[in-house]
Scaffold this motif. Structure first.
Motif, PDB file in Angstrom:
ATOM      1  N   THR A 148       0.823  -1.201   0.000  1.00  0.00           N
ATOM      2  CA  THR A 148       0.000   0.000   0.000  1.00  0.00           C
ATOM      3  C   THR A 148       0.860   1.256   0.000  1.00  0.00           C
ATOM      4  N   ASN A 149       0.347   2.320  -0.605  1.00  0.00           N
ATOM      5  CA  ASN A 149       0.973   3.648  -0.612  1.00  0.00           C
ATOM      6  C   ASN A 149       2.436   3.651  -1.069  1.00  0.00           C
ATOM      7  N   PRO A 150       2.751   3.071  -2.220  1.00  0.00           N
ATOM      8  CA  PRO A 150       4.127   3.146  -2.722  1.00  0.00           C
ATOM      9  C   PRO A 150       4.438   4.565  -3.185  1.00  0.00           C
ATOM     10  N   PRO A 151       5.708   4.929  -3.280  1.00  0.00           N
ATOM     11  CA  PRO A 151       6.058   6.257  -3.814  1.00  0.00           C
ATOM     12  C   PRO A 151       5.641   6.374  -5.265  1.00  0.00           C
ATOM     13  N   LYS A 152       5.325   7.612  -5.678  1.00  0.00           N
ATOM     14  CA  LYS A 152       4.884   7.854  -7.048  1.00  0.00           C
ATOM     15  C   LYS A 152       5.618   9.044  -7.642  1.00  0.00           C
ATOM     16  N   ALA A 153       5.701   9.067  -8.952  1.00  0.00           N
ATOM     17  CA  ALA A 153       6.227  10.238  -9.650  1.00  0.00           C
ATOM     18  C   ALA A 153       5.333  11.436  -9.367  1.00  0.00           C
ATOM     19  N   ASP A 154       5.933  12.612  -9.361  1.00  0.00           N
ATOM     20  CA  ASP A 154       5.181  13.830  -9.120  1.00  0.00           C
ATOM     21  C   ASP A 154       4.141  14.042 -10.227  1.00  0.00           C
ATOM     22  N   ALA A 155       2.939  14.447  -9.826  1.00  0.00           N
ATOM     23  CA  ALA A 155       1.849  14.608 -10.783  1.00  0.00           C
ATOM     24  C   ALA A 155       2.185  15.629 -11.865  1.00  0.00           C
ATOM     25  N   THR A 166       0.549   7.081 -13.321  1.00  0.00           N
ATOM     26  CA  THR A 166       1.465   6.334 -12.461  1.00  0.00           C
ATOM     27  C   THR A 166       1.011   4.881 -12.342  1.00  0.00           C
ATOM     28  N   ALA A 167       1.967   3.984 -12.369  1.00  0.00           N
ATOM     29  CA  ALA A 167       1.664   2.554 -12.432  1.00  0.00           C
ATOM     30  C   ALA A 167       1.215   1.995 -11.095  1.00  0.00           C
ATOM     31  N   ASP A 186      -3.853   7.089 -11.858  1.00  0.00           N
ATOM     32  CA  ASP A 186      -3.111   5.836 -11.987  1.00  0.00           C
ATOM     33  C   ASP A 186      -3.419   5.138 -13.309  1.00  0.00           C
ATOM     34  N   ILE A 187      -2.526   4.229 -13.692  1.00  0.00           N
ATOM     35  CA  ILE A 187      -2.747   3.297 -14.795  1.00  0.00           C
ATOM     36  C   ILE A 187      -2.464   1.897 -14.260  1.00  0.00           C
TER      37      ILE A 187
END
Length: 236
Positions: free
Chosen positions: A7-14, A54-55, A79-80
Motif C-alpha cells: 500500500t501507498n508506494p512512492p509515485k512520480a510527481d503529478a 502512475t503505475a 493511476d494506470i
C-alpha cells in the motif's frame, strides 16, 4: 502461489506526469536513449488516444484475475493499472466491469501483456486499454499474487509509481526518479524535430541536414547512373 499487496508506494510527481503526457511514446523513448518500451506486441484497442499516469502493478497467475480485484482498491486518481502474469497467458482477464470500477476511481487506463475482452464496451465508455491479446476466454479467482511490486513486461521492469505513457505506437515506462529529467529531454527533442520539420518543408534533404552524405562515403556507398549500372552487368 502466495503474494503481497503493498500500500501507498512512492509515485512520480503529478506535474512531471502531466508534462510527459504532452509527448508521444516514440519521443519519450528516444529521449531516454531508446529505452523503456514494453515491446511491439502491446497494442491499443482504440485509436487516437494517449494516456499518461502512475503505475499500479499486478502480478497474477495465468487465467486468474483475483489480484486485479485486489488491485482496484489500491488504485486512485491518475493511476494506470499494469498487469502481467507469472507465465504467458492470453485469457481475457479484464473487461467492462473492471473498467467501470477503475473509471470511478479516476484510473486512466489499462496495460496488460495478457488478454482483455469487452473491447467494444471499453471503447464506448472511453476507457483506454493496451494488451497482448483480445480473447473472450474467461478466468477464475482462485490463486494469490501480488499488487504494487516490481514486475516485468518484455524484459522491462515496471515499479509501482513509475510513469506509464501509452499511445497508438505502444507503451513506454519512465522510472519515477527520472520523470522530470525525461520530460525536459523530450521537450528538447521535440524542439529539435520542429526545426527539422520546417527545413524539410522548405525542401532540405535529411542527407544534408544530418551530414549523411559523408556517412554514405565512409560506408562505401556509391552513386551510378542507370546506364553505368546496366553496363556493369548489375541487371543481368
Amino acid at each position: 502461489m502466495s503474494g503481497v499487496i503493498v500500500t501507498n508506494p512512492p509515485k512520480a510527481d503529478a506535474k512531471d506526469v502531466e508534462a510527459l503526457a504532452g509527448f508521444g511514446v516514440a519521443t519519450v523513448s528516444e529521449a531516454m536513449g531508446r529505452t523503456g518500451l514494453l515491446g511491439p506486441e502491446l497494442r491499443p484497442i482504440q485509436q487516437g488516444t494517449r494516456v499518461a499516469g502512475t503505475a499500479v502493478t499486478v502480478l497474477s497467475w495465468p487465467g486468474d484475475n483475483l489480484m486485479i480485484h485486489a488491485a482496484v482498491e489500491q488504485c486512485g486518481e491518475g493511476d494506470i493499472l499494469v498487469v502481467t502474469t507469472t507465465s504467458p497467458s492470453t485469457d481475457g482477464m479484464f473487461g467492462e466491469l473492471f473498467a467501470t470500477a477503475l473509471q470511478r476511481r479516476g484510473v486512466r487506463g489499462l496495460i496488460t501483456d495478457a488478454g482483455i475482452r469487452d473491447t467494444q464496451e471499453l471503447r464506448e465508455m472511453g476507457f483506454p486499454a493496451w494488451s497482448r491479446a483480445v480473447s473472450a476466454q474467461g478466468t477464475v479467482k482462485a490463486t494469490g499474487g501480488s499488487v504494487n511490486v516490481p514486475i516485468a513486461i518484455d524484459g522491462r521492469v515496471i515499479r509501482p509509481g513509475d510513469v506509464i505513457l501509452a499511445d497508438d505506437d505502444g507503451v513506454v515506462v519512465v522510472p519515477r526518479e527520472s520523470a522530470r529529467r525525461t520530460a525536459e529531454a523530450s521537450e528538447a527533442r521535440e524542439n529539435k524535430e520542429a526545426l527539422a520539420r520546417a527545413a524539410f518543408i522548405e525542401g532540405q534533404l535529411g542527407l544534408d541536414r544530418y551530414g549523411l552524405r559523408e556517412t554514405l562515403v565512409r560506408l562505401g556507398v556509391t552513386y551510378r547512373t542507370y546506364d553505368e549500372y546496366v553496363r556493369d552487368g548489375a541487371e543481368s
